[in-house]
Scaffold this active site. Structure first.
Site, PDB file in Angstrom:
ATOM      1  N   PRO A 156       0.345  -1.438   0.278  1.00 15.62           N
ATOM      2  CG  PRO A 156      -0.392  -1.494   1.721  1.00 15.62           C
ATOM      3  CD  PRO A 156       0.424  -1.900   1.429  1.00 15.62           C
ATOM      4  N   GLY A 181       1.890   5.020   0.423  1.00 16.95           N
ATOM      5  CA  GLY A 181       2.543   6.261   1.718  1.00 16.95           C
ATOM      6  C   GLY A 181       1.045   6.069   2.696  1.00 16.95           C
ATOM      7  N   GLY A 218       3.223   4.140   4.514  1.00 20.77           N
ATOM      8  CA  GLY A 218       5.206   3.520   5.468  1.00 20.77           C
ATOM      9  C   GLY A 218       5.587   2.430   5.368  1.00 20.77           C
ATOM     10  N   GLY A 252       7.007   1.515   3.118  1.00 22.56           N
ATOM     11  CA  GLY A 252       8.188   1.666   2.283  1.00 22.56           C
ATOM     12  C   GLY A 252       8.173   1.194   0.891  1.00 22.56           C
ATOM     13  CB  SER A 253       4.907   2.235  -0.963  1.00 16.01           C
ATOM     14  OG  SER A 253       5.089   3.320  -1.354  1.00 16.01           O
ATOM     15  CB  SER A 254       9.383   5.859  -2.021  1.00 17.74           C
ATOM     16  OG  SER A 254       9.284   5.832  -1.229  1.00 17.74           O
ATOM     17  CB  ALA A 255      12.007   2.371   0.016  1.00 21.14           C
ATOM     18  CB  ALA A 256       9.261  -1.584  -2.165  1.00 21.02           C
ATOM     19  CG  ASP A 298      12.175   3.502   4.249  1.00 28.03           C
ATOM     20  OD1 ASP A 298      12.707   3.085   5.847  1.00 28.03           O
ATOM     21  OD2 ASP A 298      10.941   4.207   4.123  1.00 28.03           O
TER      22      ASP A 298
END
Ligand code: PMV
Length: 288
Positions: A81, A83, A85, A87-91, A132
């Site tokens: 999911p 936004g 927390g 780690g979607s952007s780091a992933a 992250d």
């Protein structure tokens, strides 16, 4: 097709930005990236990116991995999911780099992938601590302190349930709000960071000797300190109360706060997932 797992922070978020340690672990859910040569390069599905961010990311990838990146079309799917927390952007950052390397039959070490992912994370988050993308590139449970990333292990399984409240207002904004408080009340906020640093060291010892109840107690303490920092919300506190009044050993918000997710340490993850669902929250469980 390359995968990069999302992550949770078991202890130390926010304090880690100021040089204190954090403990993080990857989760089973991933961001999946496919990179193929195409007449229509770029991102072929809309990503939850800010205005112009997609172009900036592609440009940075070209600088790091060569002009050949400009020929690639990226298809991204996410089980993480956004936004929240997790780690979607780091992933996404790690997944893009892994997909490009895979497409050109190249390999890099986890620290090299993490260094490149940091360049992308800076586009999303300004000046991230690095916890992250380092956890995601290294995988498993890690101890992170600026410049140090070590894998740590627990001799028994830790059963974790994640409950999702709502997307948070952004990591950058939450980190900036804490920075303002730190600048205005440096002594008081430093005391909170010191306490978070101490409990993070204690949690590492508890994890490494398999003292699961102590890990839970330290999660509760970490949540209380994050409340004092001002990054929790009434909904996140409510989710922690649901967990703790239904047999969890401890619970805390994970990540930047201001929304996002709570993690609970549980004996019976399926039962707790159902209890969160009955309260109207999506939740999932796994072991680390
Ligand atoms: O992006 P999030 O929600 O996982 O938060 C990252 C953790 C922070 O400590 C709040 C920020 C950072 O750069 O470490």
């Amino acid at each position: 097709m390359a995968r990069a797992h999302g992550k949770i922070i078991l202890a130390g978020e926010h304090a880690v930005v100021y040089g204190y340690p954090a403990i993080a672990s990857t989760i089973p859910q991933s961001v999946i990236v496919d990179a193929c040569e195409s007449e229509n390069p770029g991102f072929n599905i809309p990503l939850p990116l800010g205005e112009g961010q997609g172009e900036v990311i592609l440009h940075r990838l070209e600088q790091m991995l060569g002009p050949r990146v400009a020929r690639l079309q990226f298809t991204v799917k996410s089980e993480v999911p956004g936004g929240c927390g997790l780690g979607s952007s780091a992933a996404l950052s790690v997944g893009l780099i892994r997909a490009i390397l895979e497409r050109f039959g190249e390999t890099r070490t986890a620290p090299q992938v993490a260094d490149m992912a940091l360049q992308l994370e800076k586009i999303f988050h300004g000046n991230p601590s690095g916890v992250d993308h380092t956890a995601i590139a290294k995988e498993g449970m890690i101890w992170f302190q600026k410049g140090i990333a070590e894998r740590i292990a627990c001799p028994v399984k830790l059963s974790i349930v994640v409950a999702v409240s709502r997307p948070h207002g952004g990591t950058l904004q939450a980190v900036e709000a804490v920075r303002k408080r730190y600048d205005a009340e440096t002594a008081a906020i430093s005391c909170i960071f010191d306490a978070i640093g101490t409990l993070t060291h204690e949690m590492r010892s508890a994890i490494e000797c398999g003292d699961v109840p102590a890990v839970g107690q330290l999660m509760n303490l970490n949540h209380d300190l994050l409340c004092q920092l001002g990054v929790s919300t009434s909904e996140l506190n409510h989710l922690c109360e649901i967990a703790n009044s239904n047999g969890a050993l401890g619970a805390k918000l994970t990540g930047a706060g201001g929304g996002g997710c709570v993690i609970a340490l549980s004996h019976h993850d399926n039962q707790l997932v159902k209890i969160f669902n009955d309260h109207g929250y999506s939740a999932f469980g796994f072991e680390i």
